[in-house]
Design a protein around this motif. Structure first.
Motif, PDB file in Angstrom:
ATOM      1  N   ALA A   1      -8.346  17.593   5.854  1.00  0.00           N
ATOM      2  CA  ALA A   1      -9.076  17.910   4.628  1.00  0.00           C
ATOM      3  C   ALA A   1      -8.137  18.308   3.498  1.00  0.00           C
ATOM      4  O   ALA A   1      -8.469  18.159   2.326  1.00  0.00           O
ATOM      5  CB  ALA A   1     -10.076  19.032   4.908  1.00  0.00           C
ATOM      6  N   ALA A   2      -6.969  18.826   3.856  1.00  0.00           N
ATOM      7  CA  ALA A   2      -6.009  19.241   2.833  1.00  0.00           C
ATOM      8  C   ALA A   2      -5.241  18.063   2.263  1.00  0.00           C
ATOM      9  O   ALA A   2      -4.413  18.227   1.374  1.00  0.00           O
ATOM     10  CB  ALA A   2      -5.030  20.260   3.426  1.00  0.00           C
ATOM     11  N   ALA A   3      -5.492  16.869   2.757  1.00  0.00           N
ATOM     12  CA  ALA A   3      -4.849  15.644   2.270  1.00  0.00           C
ATOM     13  C   ALA A   3      -3.324  15.751   2.357  1.00  0.00           C
ATOM     14  O   ALA A   3      -2.606  15.458   1.411  1.00  0.00           O
ATOM     15  CB  ALA A   3      -5.289  15.342   0.846  1.00  0.00           C
ATOM     16  N   THR A   4      -2.821  16.158   3.509  1.00  0.00           N
ATOM     17  CA  THR A   4      -1.382  16.208   3.739  1.00  0.00           C
ATOM     18  C   THR A   4      -0.864  14.793   3.957  1.00  0.00           C
ATOM     19  O   THR A   4      -1.449  14.011   4.700  1.00  0.00           O
ATOM     20  CB  THR A   4      -1.069  17.065   4.979  1.00  0.00           C
ATOM     21  N   LEU A   5       0.260  14.478   3.305  1.00  0.00           N
ATOM     22  CA  LEU A   5       0.789  13.121   3.347  1.00  0.00           C
ATOM     23  C   LEU A   5       1.856  12.986   4.423  1.00  0.00           C
ATOM     24  O   LEU A   5       2.841  13.733   4.441  1.00  0.00           O
ATOM     25  CB  LEU A   5       1.384  12.759   1.974  1.00  0.00           C
ATOM     26  N   ASN A   6       1.679  12.041   5.322  1.00  0.00           N
ATOM     27  CA  ASN A   6       2.659  11.743   6.373  1.00  0.00           C
ATOM     28  C   ASN A   6       3.024  10.259   6.261  1.00  0.00           C
ATOM     29  O   ASN A   6       2.637   9.438   7.084  1.00  0.00           O
ATOM     30  CB  ASN A   6       2.087  12.068   7.750  1.00  0.00           C
ATOM     31  N   LEU A   7       3.786   9.935   5.215  1.00  0.00           N
ATOM     32  CA  LEU A   7       4.047   8.539   4.886  1.00  0.00           C
ATOM     33  C   LEU A   7       4.856   7.789   5.942  1.00  0.00           C
ATOM     34  O   LEU A   7       4.634   6.588   6.137  1.00  0.00           O
ATOM     35  CB  LEU A   7       4.752   8.468   3.523  1.00  0.00           C
ATOM     36  N   PRO A   8       5.815   8.426   6.664  1.00  0.00           N
ATOM     37  CA  PRO A   8       6.559   7.675   7.688  1.00  0.00           C
ATOM     38  C   PRO A   8       5.670   7.040   8.749  1.00  0.00           C
ATOM     39  O   PRO A   8       6.042   6.028   9.356  1.00  0.00           O
ATOM     40  CB  PRO A   8       7.485   8.732   8.301  1.00  0.00           C
ATOM     41  N   LEU A   9       4.478   7.603   8.966  1.00  0.00           N
ATOM     42  CA  LEU A   9       3.580   7.044   9.968  1.00  0.00           C
ATOM     43  C   LEU A   9       3.178   5.612   9.621  1.00  0.00           C
ATOM     44  O   LEU A   9       2.805   4.829  10.510  1.00  0.00           O
ATOM     45  CB  LEU A   9       2.337   7.927  10.096  1.00  0.00           C
TER      46      LEU A   9
ATOM     47  N   ILE B   1       0.815  -1.203   0.000  1.00  0.00           N
ATOM     48  CA  ILE B   1       0.000   0.000   0.000  1.00  0.00           C
ATOM     49  C   ILE B   1       0.855   1.263   0.000  1.00  0.00           C
ATOM     50  O   ILE B   1       0.487   2.276  -0.603  1.00  0.00           O
ATOM     51  CB  ILE B   1      -0.984  -0.004   1.206  1.00  0.00           C
ATOM     52  N   VAL B   2       2.028   1.190   0.614  1.00  0.00           N
ATOM     53  CA  VAL B   2       2.901   2.374   0.666  1.00  0.00           C
ATOM     54  C   VAL B   2       3.356   2.781  -0.729  1.00  0.00           C
ATOM     55  O   VAL B   2       3.446   3.978  -1.045  1.00  0.00           O
ATOM     56  CB  VAL B   2       4.121   2.109   1.584  1.00  0.00           C
ATOM     57  N   VAL B   3       3.651   1.811  -1.605  1.00  0.00           N
ATOM     58  CA  VAL B   3       4.193   2.155  -2.934  1.00  0.00           C
ATOM     59  C   VAL B   3       3.233   3.012  -3.739  1.00  0.00           C
ATOM     60  O   VAL B   3       3.669   3.811  -4.584  1.00  0.00           O
ATOM     61  CB  VAL B   3       4.542   0.880  -3.730  1.00  0.00           C
ATOM     62  N   VAL B   4       1.937   2.887  -3.510  1.00  0.00           N
ATOM     63  CA  VAL B   4       0.967   3.663  -4.270  1.00  0.00           C
ATOM     64  C   VAL B   4       1.105   5.157  -3.959  1.00  0.00           C
ATOM     65  O   VAL B   4       0.805   6.004  -4.806  1.00  0.00           O
ATOM     66  CB  VAL B   4      -0.457   3.170  -3.967  1.00  0.00           C
ATOM     67  N   TYR B   5       1.603   5.466  -2.771  1.00  0.00           N
ATOM     68  CA  TYR B   5       1.743   6.866  -2.362  1.00  0.00           C
ATOM     69  C   TYR B   5       3.137   7.433  -2.627  1.00  0.00           C
ATOM     70  O   TYR B   5       3.372   8.618  -2.367  1.00  0.00           O
ATOM     71  CB  TYR B   5       1.415   6.996  -0.868  1.00  0.00           C
ATOM     72  N   LEU B   6       4.065   6.619  -3.095  1.00  0.00           N
ATOM     73  CA  LEU B   6       5.430   7.115  -3.307  1.00  0.00           C
ATOM     74  C   LEU B   6       5.508   8.273  -4.311  1.00  0.00           C
ATOM     75  O   LEU B   6       6.248   9.234  -4.066  1.00  0.00           O
ATOM     76  CB  LEU B   6       6.337   5.959  -3.742  1.00  0.00           C
ATOM     77  N   PRO B   7       4.796   8.222  -5.451  1.00  0.00           N
ATOM     78  CA  PRO B   7       4.870   9.391  -6.361  1.00  0.00           C
ATOM     79  C   PRO B   7       4.427  10.685  -5.694  1.00  0.00           C
ATOM     80  O   PRO B   7       5.058  11.741  -5.891  1.00  0.00           O
ATOM     81  CB  PRO B   7       3.931   8.985  -7.507  1.00  0.00           C
ATOM     82  N   ALA B   8       3.372  10.643  -4.903  1.00  0.00           N
ATOM     83  CA  ALA B   8       2.898  11.850  -4.223  1.00  0.00           C
ATOM     84  C   ALA B   8       3.886  12.317  -3.171  1.00  0.00           C
ATOM     85  O   ALA B   8       3.911  13.506  -2.812  1.00  0.00           O
ATOM     86  CB  ALA B   8       1.543  11.589  -3.571  1.00  0.00           C
ATOM     87  N   ALA B   9       4.722  11.406  -2.664  1.00  0.00           N
ATOM     88  CA  ALA B   9       5.723  11.771  -1.655  1.00  0.00           C
ATOM     89  C   ALA B   9       7.018  12.261  -2.290  1.00  0.00           C
ATOM     90  O   ALA B   9       7.969  12.584  -1.566  1.00  0.00           O
ATOM     91  CB  ALA B   9       6.015  10.571  -0.760  1.00  0.00           C
ATOM     92  N   GLY B  10       7.079  12.313  -3.617  1.00  0.00           N
ATOM     93  CA  GLY B  10       8.250  12.856  -4.300  1.00  0.00           C
ATOM     94  C   GLY B  10       9.185  11.827  -4.885  1.00  0.00           C
ATOM     95  O   GLY B  10      10.230  12.184  -5.452  1.00  0.00           O
ATOM     96  N   PHE B  11       8.854  10.544  -4.813  1.00  0.00           N
ATOM     97  CA  PHE B  11       9.709   9.504  -5.381  1.00  0.00           C
ATOM     98  C   PHE B  11       9.390   9.335  -6.859  1.00  0.00           C
ATOM     99  O   PHE B  11       8.230   9.440  -7.273  1.00  0.00           O
ATOM    100  CB  PHE B  11       9.493   8.179  -4.641  1.00  0.00           C
ATOM    101  N   THR B  12      10.412   9.041  -7.649  1.00  0.00           N
ATOM    102  CA  THR B  12      10.251   8.953  -9.109  1.00  0.00           C
ATOM    103  C   THR B  12      10.666   7.572  -9.610  1.00  0.00           C
ATOM    104  O   THR B  12      11.496   7.446 -10.509  1.00  0.00           O
ATOM    105  CB  THR B  12      11.074  10.039  -9.820  1.00  0.00           C
ATOM    106  N   PHE B  13      10.111   6.547  -9.049  1.00  0.00           N
ATOM    107  CA  PHE B  13      10.458   5.184  -9.449  1.00  0.00           C
ATOM    108  C   PHE B  13       9.618   4.757 -10.655  1.00  0.00           C
ATOM    109  O   PHE B  13       8.485   5.201 -10.846  1.00  0.00           O
ATOM    110  CB  PHE B  13      10.219   4.208  -8.293  1.00  0.00           C
TER     111      PHE B  13
END
Length: 466
Positions: A206-214, A70-82
């Protein structure tokens, strides 16, 4: 539900129950689950207590094992370019390592004790969960480092083999199907919970801020609690033996490899599709990969592994009643039908139809998991009885060989979690679609259905109707 240590027996217990001896380190001597008096006296409560904490620790193992799905789906939004291929490797690497670790994990219970190894294996989960949190906090993290940390998530996959091998020693043959089904289903639920909780936890406000390390940090306290529970409430059985000679004998048994193939089709389908389901949704319905929609829509991916997990113990229960071979054949028939229907209905671009078909697929895979796993001890018991030697006739010897087979088969079957994402990856790279992969899955399921019928359902087969 009594989680307290087993009390000292003061009343006149059955003779066999009185033979149980408790030693420091929560070791129990003279355990015999097949002894009815011992089982009805104190055995059942001890077994259930160990099963509960085994499920808790295995549950977290599956959570960690499936975090990357599930984490990989959010990687582009977190700035990763895989690339797409790199994403598929991050999905499949935990399954590859987890499947491989299941082989040595099978031998850890007799070497260290079921309780002791459960504590160790639970604490090992702190490494990949913390590592994931650190890696995804920095978009500059190299792909090689990400892949290595994803590989460490395989610790969670290895837990299954030792947990199942341990629980099989606690229960009599007549209740193994249900007990092993509960243990496995409780663990499998971790895949669903990971895919449910992570989208909700990492997308804040509501602003959909991403906190992926959580996605990694939130499991740390739960892992510590589970390890403490295993330390305080679980037991080691001195009778749990699984030596290399017994394992080598199991490896030389042709039915081990036949059952391993079938387990690739059942459990491999469950864990493989659980790993890729979020990405399949994101690729097939791109709007659902947006961060703002994540908790509501992409988060529905958890329903697949949830249904598969809940159906597993019922597959074991049905196998107890009607025979594992019949239920396994039915499971493969449904898997083949649904995989074919998915290909034919993809052009409709109907999300709810897509989701519904996959839920049926997960249900069939889960029921097949329970049924196939229930077949293993039955097959080894029958083969031992047919052999006619005193060594194979002994129940302890049969239990040891069966326990080794359970671990080894679970290891081979778990490679399906690596194969399915890589087959999908190859299909996408070659043709730009997943159609070729699904046609391949249909062919595989039909082949496994035929093997199950020929070896275990034909009445003329030596092991017919197992």
């Amino acid at each position: 539900m009594d989680d307290a240590p087993t009390p000292t027996l003061t009343a006149a217990p059955p003779a066999s129950a009185a033979q149980l001896r408790h030693r420091p380190g929560r070791w129990i001597d003279n355990w015999d689950a097949e002894d009815t008096a011992q089982w009805n006296g104190v055995g059942k409560s001890i077994a259930r207590r160990n099963l509960r904490w085994s499920i808790a620790c295995e549950f977290l193992g599956f959570v960690v094992w499936q975090l990357w799905s599930i984490v990989v789906v959010y990687l582009p939004a977190a700035g990763f370019t895989f690339t797409t291929s790199q994403i598929f490797w991050l999905i499949s690497m935990p399954s590859l390592v987890g499947a491989t670790l299941r082989i040595p994990y099978t031998f850890m219970v007799p070497r260290f004790g079921g309780r002791n190894w459960t504590i160790i294996s639970a604490l090992l989960l702190l490494i990949p969960s913390s590592g994931l949190a650190l890696c995804v906090s920095n978009p500059e993290t190299p792909f090689g480092v990400m892949l290595a940390v994803a590989a460490l998530a395989g610790f969670g996959g290895g837990n299954f083999a030792s947990s199942m091998a341990n629980i099989t020693f606690f229960y009599p043959a007549r209740e193994k199907g249900w007990a092993l089904g509960l243990n496995a289903a409780g663990g499998n639920l971790g895949a669903a919970v990971a895919q449910l909780v992570v989208p909700i936890a990492v997308v804040l406000g509501a602003a959909a801020t991403l906190n992926l390390p959580l996605a990694g940090w939130l499991w740390v306290p739960l892992i510590l609690i589970a390890a403490f529970g295993a330390w305080k409430y679980m037991d080691n059985l001195s009778s749990a033996k699984s030596d290399f000679a017994g394992s080598l004998a199991a490896v030389r048994e042709p039915h081990l490899w036949i059952m391993a193939l079938l387990y690739i089709g059942t459990f491999g389908s469950f864990i493989g599709f659980a790993g890729v389901f979020p990405k399949l949704i994101a690729d097939t319905f791109p709007a659902f990969s947006q961060i703002s929609m994540g908790p509501v829509t992409l988060g529905l991916a958890f329903l697949g592994p949830l249904v598969g997990s809940l159906s597993r113990p019922f597959g074991g229960r049905l196998a107890d009643r009607f025979g594992g071979a019949l239920i396994t054949v039915c499971a493969f028939a449904v898997l083949a039908t649904i995989a074919l229907t998915v290909v034919w209905t993809l052009p409709l671009a109907n999300f709810w139809l897509f989701l519904g078909l996959f839920l049926v697929l997960f249900a069939a895979a889960g029921a097949g998991n329970g049924a196939t796993y229930r077949m293993i001890p039955v097959i080894f018991a029958r083969r031992g009885a047919a052999a006619g030697s005193e060594e194979l006739r002994e129940s302890v010897s049969t239990a040891r060989k069966s326990a080794a087979a359970l671990g080894l088969i679970s290891a081979v079957g778990a490679y399906g979690g690596f194969l399915i994402p890589q087959v999908l990856n190859a299909s996408k790279g070659a043709s730009g679609s997943y159609d070729g992969a699904f046609y391949g899955f249909v062919g595989g399921y039909v082949l496994m259905l035929a093997v199950t019928w020929f070896c275990y359902l034909r009445r003329s087969s030596p092991l017919g109707t197992v």
